[in-house]
Design a protein around this motif. Structure first.
Motif, PDB file in Angstrom:
ATOM      1  N   ASN A   1      25.632 -25.189 -52.709  1.00  0.00           N
ATOM      2  CA  ASN A   1      25.645 -23.787 -52.087  1.00  0.00           C
ATOM      3  C   ASN A   1      26.948 -23.586 -51.192  1.00  0.00           C
ATOM      4  O   ASN A   1      27.279 -24.165 -50.237  1.00  0.00           O
ATOM      5  CB  ASN A   1      24.469 -23.484 -51.127  1.00  0.00           C
ATOM      6  N   PRO A   2      27.918 -22.574 -51.558  1.00  0.00           N
ATOM      7  CA  PRO A   2      28.991 -22.450 -50.725  1.00  0.00           C
ATOM      8  C   PRO A   2      28.777 -22.136 -49.239  1.00  0.00           C
ATOM      9  O   PRO A   2      29.659 -22.478 -48.455  1.00  0.00           O
ATOM     10  CB  PRO A   2      29.827 -21.378 -51.446  1.00  0.00           C
ATOM     11  N   GLY A   3      27.590 -21.579 -49.117  1.00  0.00           N
ATOM     12  CA  GLY A   3      27.220 -20.989 -47.802  1.00  0.00           C
ATOM     13  C   GLY A   3      26.608 -22.144 -46.852  1.00  0.00           C
ATOM     14  O   GLY A   3      26.213 -22.094 -45.742  1.00  0.00           O
ATOM     15  N   PHE A   4      26.584 -23.350 -47.505  1.00  0.00           N
ATOM     16  CA  PHE A   4      25.638 -24.553 -46.800  1.00  0.00           C
ATOM     17  C   PHE A   4      26.669 -25.192 -45.791  1.00  0.00           C
ATOM     18  O   PHE A   4      27.804 -25.277 -45.987  1.00  0.00           O
ATOM     19  CB  PHE A   4      25.250 -25.581 -47.681  1.00  0.00           C
ATOM     20  N   SER A   5      26.276 -25.148 -44.439  1.00  0.00           N
ATOM     21  CA  SER A   5      27.126 -25.473 -43.213  1.00  0.00           C
ATOM     22  C   SER A   5      26.365 -26.523 -42.340  1.00  0.00           C
ATOM     23  O   SER A   5      25.222 -26.976 -42.837  1.00  0.00           O
ATOM     24  CB  SER A   5      27.477 -24.204 -42.402  1.00  0.00           C
TER      25      SER A   5
ATOM     26  N   CYS B 297      21.487 -28.823 -39.703  1.00  0.00           N
ATOM     27  CA  CYS B 297      20.701 -29.354 -38.624  1.00  0.00           C
ATOM     28  C   CYS B 297      19.395 -28.682 -38.789  1.00  0.00           C
ATOM     29  O   CYS B 297      18.268 -29.517 -38.244  1.00  0.00           O
ATOM     30  CB  CYS B 297      21.339 -28.612 -37.412  1.00  0.00           C
ATOM     31  N   LYS B 298      19.208 -27.541 -39.110  1.00  0.00           N
ATOM     32  CA  LYS B 298      17.924 -26.912 -39.698  1.00  0.00           C
ATOM     33  C   LYS B 298      17.017 -27.761 -40.612  1.00  0.00           C
ATOM     34  O   LYS B 298      16.062 -27.921 -40.484  1.00  0.00           O
ATOM     35  CB  LYS B 298      18.139 -25.376 -40.015  1.00  0.00           C
ATOM     36  N   LEU B 299      17.747 -28.208 -41.438  1.00  0.00           N
ATOM     37  CA  LEU B 299      16.896 -29.391 -42.538  1.00  0.00           C
ATOM     38  C   LEU B 299      16.427 -30.456 -41.924  1.00  0.00           C
ATOM     39  O   LEU B 299      15.542 -30.799 -41.996  1.00  0.00           O
ATOM     40  CB  LEU B 299      18.138 -29.599 -43.577  1.00  0.00           C
ATOM     41  N   GLY B 300      17.275 -30.950 -40.775  1.00  0.00           N
ATOM     42  CA  GLY B 300      16.881 -32.145 -40.337  1.00  0.00           C
ATOM     43  C   GLY B 300      16.066 -32.066 -38.998  1.00  0.00           C
ATOM     44  O   GLY B 300      15.316 -32.976 -38.307  1.00  0.00           O
ATOM     45  N   GLY B 301      15.829 -30.524 -38.674  1.00  0.00           N
ATOM     46  CA  GLY B 301      14.945 -30.372 -37.501  1.00  0.00           C
ATOM     47  C   GLY B 301      15.683 -31.026 -36.102  1.00  0.00           C
ATOM     48  O   GLY B 301      14.828 -31.140 -35.392  1.00  0.00           O
TER      49      GLY B 301
ATOM     50  N   ILE C  41      30.070 -34.295 -40.241  1.00  0.00           N
ATOM     51  CA  ILE C  41      29.305 -33.602 -41.197  1.00  0.00           C
ATOM     52  C   ILE C  41      29.949 -32.804 -42.338  1.00  0.00           C
ATOM     53  O   ILE C  41      29.547 -32.927 -43.566  1.00  0.00           O
ATOM     54  CB  ILE C  41      28.597 -32.392 -40.458  1.00  0.00           C
ATOM     55  N   ASN C  42      31.124 -32.140 -41.957  1.00  0.00           N
ATOM     56  CA  ASN C  42      31.975 -31.502 -42.924  1.00  0.00           C
ATOM     57  C   ASN C  42      32.555 -32.461 -44.193  1.00  0.00           C
ATOM     58  O   ASN C  42      32.698 -32.254 -45.157  1.00  0.00           O
ATOM     59  CB  ASN C  42      33.065 -30.670 -42.199  1.00  0.00           C
ATOM     60  N   GLN C  43      33.071 -33.452 -43.659  1.00  0.00           N
ATOM     61  CA  GLN C  43      33.572 -34.452 -44.789  1.00  0.00           C
ATOM     62  C   GLN C  43      32.723 -34.876 -45.419  1.00  0.00           C
ATOM     63  O   GLN C  43      32.670 -35.211 -46.794  1.00  0.00           O
ATOM     64  CB  GLN C  43      34.330 -35.536 -43.886  1.00  0.00           C
TER      65      GLN C  43
END
Length: 611
Positions: A518-522, A527-531, A549-551
Motif C-alpha cells: 500500500n503506497p500510503g502505508f506509513s 503504530c496503529k497496527l501494533g497498538g 521503520i521507513n527502511q
C-alpha cells in the motif's frame, strides 16, 4: 551597475540643469571606455534638449577622442546599442555616431556570440528594429524585425512598454514605406493588443491620435474623426488646427465653429486667438461668406502684427500673405506690396537661409513662392529693378534648395551603401562563423567519442565491482539469516518478552497481509497496527532488524520487487506500483540503496544469468 545609476541621475540632471550634467561627465572619467561612451552620448543628447549647443560641442570633442569600445559582455553591448536605437538629433550632430561597421559588429555579437534568454532576445529585437529605423533607414527590415518581436512578445507575454515600442516602430516603418494596407491592418492589430495587454489610457490615446492624424493627412476625415474621438484631446486640452479641418472635412461646420468658440474661451492667449481667427476665416471662405472671411482674416493679421516676433516662422506668415492677396484683389497694390515686403523681410532677417533650407524643404518652397509673388507684384506695378532683384534672390534660393536636396539624396545614397556593406559583412561573418562552428563540432565529436569510450570502460568496471559487492552482501545476509534462524529455533519454546511478541505480531501481519504494497502505508499506520506509540514501535524494530521503520518498510518492498523480477516482470513502472512505492523516483533510490544496482541494471544482470 554603477553606470545605470548614473544614467538615472542624468535624467534628473536634465531637469535640474546643465551644471549637474557636467558633474556626471566628470564622474565618468574613471569609467571604462564603453561606460564613458554612453555617458558622453547621453550628455550630448541632454544638452541639445536643453538647447545648450556649445556645451554639446564640447562634449563632442571628448566623445570623438574616445576609441570605439568593444563589447566584452552582453550588458555592455546592450548599453552601447541602446544609445543608437532611439530616434534623436545626435545622429545628425556628428557623422561618427553613424558607424555602421561598428554597430554591425555589435549586432553580430548579440546574434551569435552570446546566448540570449527570451526576454533578452525581445529587448534585442526592440533595439535592433530601432537601429534599422533610425540609423540605417532600412524601413522594410525594421518592419520585419519589429513584427518578429511582436510575435515573440505575444508568446512570452512581454511587458506593455516593449509591445508599445515594437508596435510604434512597425507603424512608423509602414508609414515610411507608404503601405496603406499594412497600416490599416495594424490598426486592427493595435485594438487587439490594447485589449489583451491593457494599454494605459495615455498610450492608447497616443496611438489613436497618430492614426487620426494619418487619416487626416490622407483626406479620410470620417476615419480620422472616429480615431480622434476616442481620445480626450479632441474634447479637452489646447487648441489644435487639425480638429478644425476634420470638422470641416466631415461637413460639420457648426461643430467646427463651436470648437473654435469653446477653445477661444478656454485659452485667450493672443497668438492662439490669431490662429483661431485664421482657421475661422478658412471656414467662412468654404461657406462663401466673404464678409466673415475678411473680418476673421483681418483679426488674425492685427494680432500677429502686435507680436512681430511670432512671424519669424513660415507658417505664421500665412494670414499676412492671404491678407496681401486680398488687398491686391481690392486694387490696393501698394499696401499689398508693403505687406509682402514685411512678410519676406521677417522670414529672411538675420538668417543664413542657404544653411537652414536643407532641413525644411517644404517651408523653403513656401518662402520661395512668397518671394515670387512679391516679384510678380513688382512687375505688375512697373518696378522692374525691384522685380529683377527679387528674381535673383529667388534663383539663388532655388539653387540652394536644389543643392540641399542633392546633399540629402547623397546622404541617403551613402546610408544605403553603408547598409549594403553592413548586410554583406554580416552575411560574410555569419558564413565564417558557421564554418568555424562546424570545425569545432568536428573536433568536439572526436574528443567526445574518445571520452565516451573511456566512460563506457569505466562504467563496465564499476558495474563488475557492484556485482561482486552485491554477491558479497547477499552472502552476508544469508549468514545473518541463518544465524537468526538458529537463534529463533533456540528460543522457540521460551516465553517471549512483550517486545518480542510485539515484533513477531507486527512482522507476521506485515508480511502475510502484504501491507507494504500500500503506497500510503506509513509509520503511523504501523503504530496503529501494533497498538503502541511511535517511539516504542521504532525502538522495537530497530532492536530486531537494526534499521528504522521507513527502511524496514522499503526493504520489504524491494524484496517483493526482486521476487517480481525473478517471476519475469521487467516494466519499471509496474514494479514500482506493485511493490507499494508512491513514485518511481523513490523506487529507484531505495532499490539502489539496498542492492547497489539500479532496477534496470539488476534486471539485465538477472537476464544474463538466466540466459
Amino acid at each position: 551597475m554603477e553606470l545605470c545609476k548614473q544614467m538615472d541621475s542624468a535624467r534628473l540632471y536634465c531637469i535640474n540643469g546643465q551644471q549637474k550634467i557636467d558633474s556626471l561627465v566628470k564622474l565618468s572619467v574613471g569609467f571604462s571606455s564603453a561606460e564613458r561612451y554612453v555617458v558622453l552620448f547621453h550628455a550630448m543628447e541632454y544638452s541639445l534638449s536643453l538647447f545648450h549647443k556649445e556645451q554639446a560641442i564640447r562634449y563632442l570633442q571628448s566623445f570623438d577622442s574616445l576609441p570605439l569600445p568593444k563589447s566584452c559582455d552582453k550588458a555592455t553591448a546592450f548599453l552601447l546599442l541602446d544609445c543608437h536605437s532611439q530616434g534623436n538629433n545626435l545622429l545628425y550632430f556628428s557623422p561618427r555616431l553613424v558607424a555602421p561597421q561598428w554597430i554591425g559588429s555589435l549586432l553580430f555579437d548579440m546574434e551569435n556570440r552570446w546566448q540570449l534568454t527570451p526576454q533578452e532576445r525581445l529587448r534585442f529585437l526592440v533595439i535592433k528594429s530601432g537601429i534599422y529605423f533610425n540609423i540605417f533607414k532600412e524601413y522594410k527590415s525594421a518592419l520585419i524585425i519589429a513584427n518578429e518581436g511582436i510575435k515573440l512578445a505575444k508568446k512570452h507575454r512581454a511587458n506593455q512598454k516593449m509591445i508599445m515600442d515594437l508596435f510604434w516602430i512597425s507603424f512608423q516603418s509602414a508609414l515610411q514605406l507608404e503601405e496603406d494596407d499594412q497600416l490599416l491592418a495594424m490598426k486592427d492589430d493595435f485594438i487587439k493588443l490594447s485589449e489583451t495587454y491593457q494599454f494605459d489610457s495615455l498610450a492608447k490615446e497616443s496611438i489613436y491620435y497618430t492614426f487620426g492624424a494619418l487619416y487626416e493627412q490622407q483626406g479620410d476625415y470620417h476615419e480620422a474623426y472616429a480615431c480622434l474621438n476616442k481620445t480626450k484631446r479632441m474634447h479637452s486640452g489646447g487648441y489644435n488646427t487639425m480638429y478644425t479641418r476634420i470638422y470641416v472635412g466631415i461637413d460639420s461646420i457648426p461643430a467646427a465653429l463651436a470648437y473654435i468658440e469653446k477653445k477661444r474661451k478656454e485659452n485667450p492667449h493672443p497668438l492662439i486667438l490669431a490662429r483661431m481667427a485664421w482657421d475661422e476665416s478658412y471656414i467662412h471662405q468654404k461657406q462663401g461668406d466673404n464678409a466673415g472671411y475678411e473680418r476673421c482674416l483681418l483679426q488674425s493679421v492685427e494680432i500677429y502684427d502686435r507680436f512681430p516676433q511670432s512671424q519669424n516662422e513660415v507658417n505664421s506668415c500665412a494670414p499676412s500673405e492671404a491678407y496681401a492677396r486680398m488687398l491686391w484683389k481690392q486694387g490696393k497694390h501698394s499696401e499689398a506690396i508693403q505687406r509682402m515686403e514685411l512678410v519676406n523681410s521677417k522670414l529672411t532677417a538675420g538668417k543664413d537661409f542657404s544653411k537652414s533650407v536643407g532641413f525644411k524643404f517644404h517651408d523653403s518652397s513656401i518662402q520661395i513662392n512668397r518671394l515670387r509673388l512679391l516679384r510678380d507684384y513688382y512687375n505688375a506695378t512697373g518696378r522692374t529693378a525691384d522685380a529683377f532683384r527679387q528674381s535673383l534672390l529667388c534663383d539663388s534660393l532655388e539653387q540652394e534648395l536644389a543643392k540641399a536636396r542633392l546633399l540629402a539624396e547623397r546622404q541617403k545614397t551613402t546610408t544605403a551603401t553603408y547598409t549594403m556593406e553592413l548586410v554583406g559583412n554580416l552575411e560574410l561573418r555569419a558564413s565564417e562563423f558557421l564554418q568555424e562552428r562546424q570545425k569545432l563540432y568536428f573536433t568536439y565529436s572526436i574528443l567526445g567519442g574518445t571520452l565516451l569510450g573511456v566512460v563506457v570502460l569505466l562504467l563496465l568496471y564499476q558495474q563488475r565491482e557492484r556485482q561482486l559487492n552485491v554477491l558479497y552482501t547477499r552472502q552476508k545476509e544469508i549468514e545473518q539469516l541463518h544465524a537468526e534462524k538458529q537463534q529463533i529455533v533456540s528460543v522457540k519454546n521460551d516465553v517471549l518478552s512483550p517486545e518480542d511478541q510485539l515484533f513477531k505480531d507486527l512482522e507476521q501481519r506485515f508480511y502475510q497481509e502484504e501491507l507494504f504494497r500500500n503506497p500510503g502505508f506509513s509509520r503511523d499506520d504501523l503504530c496503529k497496527l501494533g497498538g503502541s506509540n511511535r517511539m516504542y514501535i521504532s525502538t522495537c524494530i530497530n532492536k530486531y532488524t537494526g534499521t528504522n521503520i521507513n527502511q524496514w518498510i522499503n526493504k520489504a518492498r524491494i524484496d517483493y520487487a526482486i521476487r517480481l523480477i525473478a517471476n519475469g516482470e521487467s516494466d519499471l513502472t509496474r514494479l514500482s506500483e506493485q511493490s507499494g512505492f508512491s513514485s518511481i523516483k523513490t523506487f529507484f533510490r531505495s532499490f539502489k540503496q539496498f542492492t547497489n544496482l539500479t532496477p534496470r541494471q539488476y534486471i539485465v544482470r538477472e537476464e544474463q544469468k538466466n540466459g
